[in-house]
Motif scaffolding. Sequence first.
Motif, PDB file in Angstrom:
ATOM      1  N   ILE A 265     -45.613  48.741 -28.559  1.00 21.13           N
ATOM      2  CA  ILE A 265     -45.318  47.329 -28.524  1.00 21.13           C
ATOM      3  C   ILE A 265     -46.188  46.614 -29.621  1.00 21.13           C
ATOM      4  CG2 ILE A 265     -44.532  47.417 -26.187  1.00 21.13           C
ATOM      5  CD1 ILE A 265     -47.444  46.315 -25.447  1.00 21.13           C
ATOM      6  N   SER A 266     -45.763  45.531 -29.938  1.00 24.09           N
ATOM      7  CA  SER A 266     -46.708  44.640 -30.882  1.00 24.09           C
ATOM      8  C   SER A 266     -47.944  44.366 -30.017  1.00 24.09           C
ATOM      9  CB  SER A 266     -45.994  43.404 -31.109  1.00 24.09           C
ATOM     10  OG  SER A 266     -45.505  42.629 -29.773  1.00 24.09           O
ATOM     11  N   GLU A 267     -49.167  44.166 -30.734  1.00 22.28           N
ATOM     12  CA  GLU A 267     -50.437  43.877 -30.022  1.00 22.28           C
ATOM     13  C   GLU A 267     -50.360  42.506 -29.320  1.00 22.28           C
ATOM     14  OE1 GLU A 267     -53.854  43.599 -32.566  1.00 22.28           O
ATOM     15  OE2 GLU A 267     -52.639  42.555 -34.072  1.00 22.28           O
ATOM     16  N   ILE A 268     -49.526  41.919 -29.715  1.00 22.16           N
ATOM     17  CA  ILE A 268     -49.407  40.393 -28.914  1.00 22.16           C
ATOM     18  C   ILE A 268     -48.042  40.351 -28.427  1.00 22.16           C
ATOM     19  CG2 ILE A 268     -49.301  37.997 -29.026  1.00 22.16           C
ATOM     20  CD1 ILE A 268     -50.757  38.357 -31.873  1.00 22.16           C
ATOM     21  N   GLY A 269     -47.729  39.988 -27.041  1.00 18.02           N
ATOM     22  CA  GLY A 269     -46.481  39.839 -26.576  1.00 18.02           C
ATOM     23  C   GLY A 269     -46.138  38.333 -26.275  1.00 18.02           C
TER      24      GLY A 269
ATOM     25  N   PHE B  40     -52.868  41.112 -14.723  1.00 12.21           N
ATOM     26  CA  PHE B  40     -53.921  40.207 -13.987  1.00 12.21           C
ATOM     27  C   PHE B  40     -54.391  39.166 -15.014  1.00 12.21           C
ATOM     28  CE2 PHE B  40     -58.128  39.493 -12.079  1.00 12.21           C
ATOM     29  CZ  PHE B  40     -57.733  39.679 -10.727  1.00 12.21           C
ATOM     30  N   PRO B  41     -54.609  38.038 -14.359  1.00 10.74           N
ATOM     31  CA  PRO B  41     -55.294  36.864 -15.254  1.00 10.74           C
ATOM     32  C   PRO B  41     -56.416  37.209 -16.043  1.00 10.74           C
ATOM     33  CG  PRO B  41     -54.582  36.263 -12.869  1.00 10.74           C
ATOM     34  CD  PRO B  41     -54.474  37.746 -13.146  1.00 10.74           C
TER      35      PRO B  41
ATOM     36  N   ASN C 188     -55.587  55.477 -17.858  1.00  6.02           N
ATOM     37  CA  ASN C 188     -54.397  55.634 -18.668  1.00  6.02           C
ATOM     38  C   ASN C 188     -53.521  54.638 -18.488  1.00  6.02           C
ATOM     39  OD1 ASN C 188     -53.583  56.499 -21.323  1.00  6.02           O
ATOM     40  ND2 ASN C 188     -52.633  58.571 -20.424  1.00  6.02           N
ATOM     41  N   MET C 189     -53.726  53.330 -18.028  1.00  7.40           N
ATOM     42  CA  MET C 189     -52.802  52.449 -17.673  1.00  7.40           C
ATOM     43  C   MET C 189     -52.958  51.412 -18.774  1.00  7.40           C
ATOM     44  SD  MET C 189     -53.247  51.726 -13.671  1.00  7.40           S
ATOM     45  CE  MET C 189     -51.897  50.457 -13.719  1.00  7.40           C
ATOM     46  N   ALA C 190     -52.057  50.667 -18.863  1.00  6.64           N
ATOM     47  CA  ALA C 190     -51.980  49.558 -19.921  1.00  6.64           C
ATOM     48  C   ALA C 190     -52.469  48.315 -19.020  1.00  6.64           C
ATOM     49  CB  ALA C 190     -50.639  49.011 -20.443  1.00  6.64           C
ATOM     50  N   PHE C 191     -53.248  47.289 -19.597  1.00  9.54           N
ATOM     51  CA  PHE C 191     -53.784  46.430 -19.142  1.00  9.54           C
ATOM     52  C   PHE C 191     -53.185  45.218 -19.658  1.00  9.54           C
ATOM     53  CE2 PHE C 191     -57.014  42.558 -19.212  1.00  9.54           C
ATOM     54  CZ  PHE C 191     -57.004  42.223 -17.613  1.00  9.54           C
ATOM     55  N   ILE C 192     -52.500  44.510 -19.031  1.00 10.34           N
ATOM     56  CA  ILE C 192     -51.751  43.154 -19.675  1.00 10.34           C
ATOM     57  C   ILE C 192     -52.062  42.023 -18.901  1.00 10.34           C
ATOM     58  CG2 ILE C 192     -49.297  42.071 -19.879  1.00 10.34           C
ATOM     59  CD1 ILE C 192     -48.075  44.780 -19.194  1.00 10.34           C
ATOM     60  N   ALA C 193     -52.847  41.118 -20.042  1.00 11.41           N
ATOM     61  CA  ALA C 193     -53.489  39.944 -19.786  1.00 11.41           C
ATOM     62  C   ALA C 193     -52.698  38.637 -19.569  1.00 11.41           C
ATOM     63  CB  ALA C 193     -54.623  39.574 -20.728  1.00 11.41           C
TER      64      ALA C 193
ATOM     65  N   GLU D  61     -58.366  45.855 -25.907  1.00 11.47           N
ATOM     66  CA  GLU D  61     -57.699  46.869 -24.921  1.00 11.47           C
ATOM     67  C   GLU D  61     -56.669  46.012 -24.078  1.00 11.47           C
ATOM     68  OE1 GLU D  61     -60.899  46.193 -24.825  1.00 11.47           O
ATOM     69  OE2 GLU D  61     -62.220  48.513 -24.871  1.00 11.47           O
ATOM     70  N   ALA D  62     -56.962  44.573 -24.029  1.00 10.27           N
ATOM     71  CA  ALA D  62     -56.120  43.959 -23.426  1.00 10.27           C
ATOM     72  C   ALA D  62     -54.830  43.425 -24.321  1.00 10.27           C
ATOM     73  CB  ALA D  62     -56.727  42.599 -22.910  1.00 10.27           C
ATOM     74  N   ILE D  63     -53.512  43.626 -23.566  1.00 10.13           N
ATOM     75  CA  ILE D  63     -52.462  43.225 -24.360  1.00 10.13           C
ATOM     76  C   ILE D  63     -51.983  41.872 -23.696  1.00 10.13           C
ATOM     77  CG2 ILE D  63     -49.916  43.603 -24.514  1.00 10.13           C
ATOM     78  CD1 ILE D  63     -50.579  46.449 -23.487  1.00 10.13           C
ATOM     79  N   VAL D  64     -52.165  40.987 -24.599  1.00  5.79           N
ATOM     80  CA  VAL D  64     -52.052  39.468 -24.258  1.00  5.79           C
ATOM     81  C   VAL D  64     -50.757  38.919 -24.182  1.00  5.79           C
ATOM     82  CG1 VAL D  64     -53.022  37.144 -24.467  1.00  5.79           C
ATOM     83  CG2 VAL D  64     -54.578  39.152 -24.935  1.00  5.79           C
TER      84      VAL D  64
END
Length: 339
Positions: free
Chosen positions: A13-17, A163-164, A184-189, A213-216
Amino acid sequence: MRYRMLGNTGLQISEIGFGCIPIIRLATDEAVRVLQHAYGQGITFYDTANAYRDSEAKIGKAFHGIRDKVVLATKTMKRDAAGAQEHLETSLRMLQTDYIDLFQLHQVAQEKDWQAITAPGGALEVAIKAKEEGKIRHIGVTSHNLSMALRLMKTGVFKTIMFPFNFIEDAAKDEMIDLAQECNMAFIAMKPFAGGAIDSAALAFKFLRQYPEAIVIPGFDSVESVNEVLSFYEQPNQLSEQDYASIERYRQNLGKQFCRRCEYCQPCPQGVAITPAMGYPIVAARMSPAVSVEFSKNSMETVPKCVECGICISRCPYELPIPTILKKNYDLFEQHKRA
């Protein structure tokens, strides 16, 4: 645009969502234009939910014919199997696809949520079966409750945790981000602007870029807003003393009047939907009065049930004067209804 793996899903994925709540206030053609512009700029990760009105339909129209070029995530807040199945089928239809890359169980914040989801006939059964059938590729979870989120991450059930995370709600930096790496999980901010409380995108992203590490997933509602955020990634990141001072001013100005949506105040014995009602001013700042009223009607119409018993105040870790804030928010809601 730089790209990365979504945890251990194998999805690049792109580093920014792109968080897709804001497109609900756009006409369909404009929403499609913004979505396609974002894709043209390299954004390939789009997050929505069944509850976000026509967001899924707009995404489906924007990416029809290039489905394999984007990674689509959606969510359900249903706790039972029948409800989750209905949401899943609706999402597939609206998104014009036969599979969803990431299907998330949304806002699992309390023990009762987890018990309902994992019970026989719970929503998790649907997600697991759908994964086996190829209707979804991976299962994720979202929460606003730190202790519950940490617990969910340790179950081994989920590939992603949402998570916020912003410079006001920064609890994730102390343990969650590291734990995500360990699991080994993705952290989505989500909520990089604290649900609208932060009005400086530059400052918000200066903070967030300290945590690669955070996918924003910022919410976009215009071509200009897409371009603005992407421009931040074209230059080195560094917080100055002035930036730190600005962050502190935000924190002081919000003070104890800022609802963090932890939900410790709930359930209300009178049936008041406290958390969404506490956030009405932020919703109203992001949408027109008419859309705000429609979007928040169900929760705001529970506010008159408040008898000011004080139970919510005793539960709130931030000692917010919740009944007073609710009354103020309800007055604003009524003003918007009249308008």
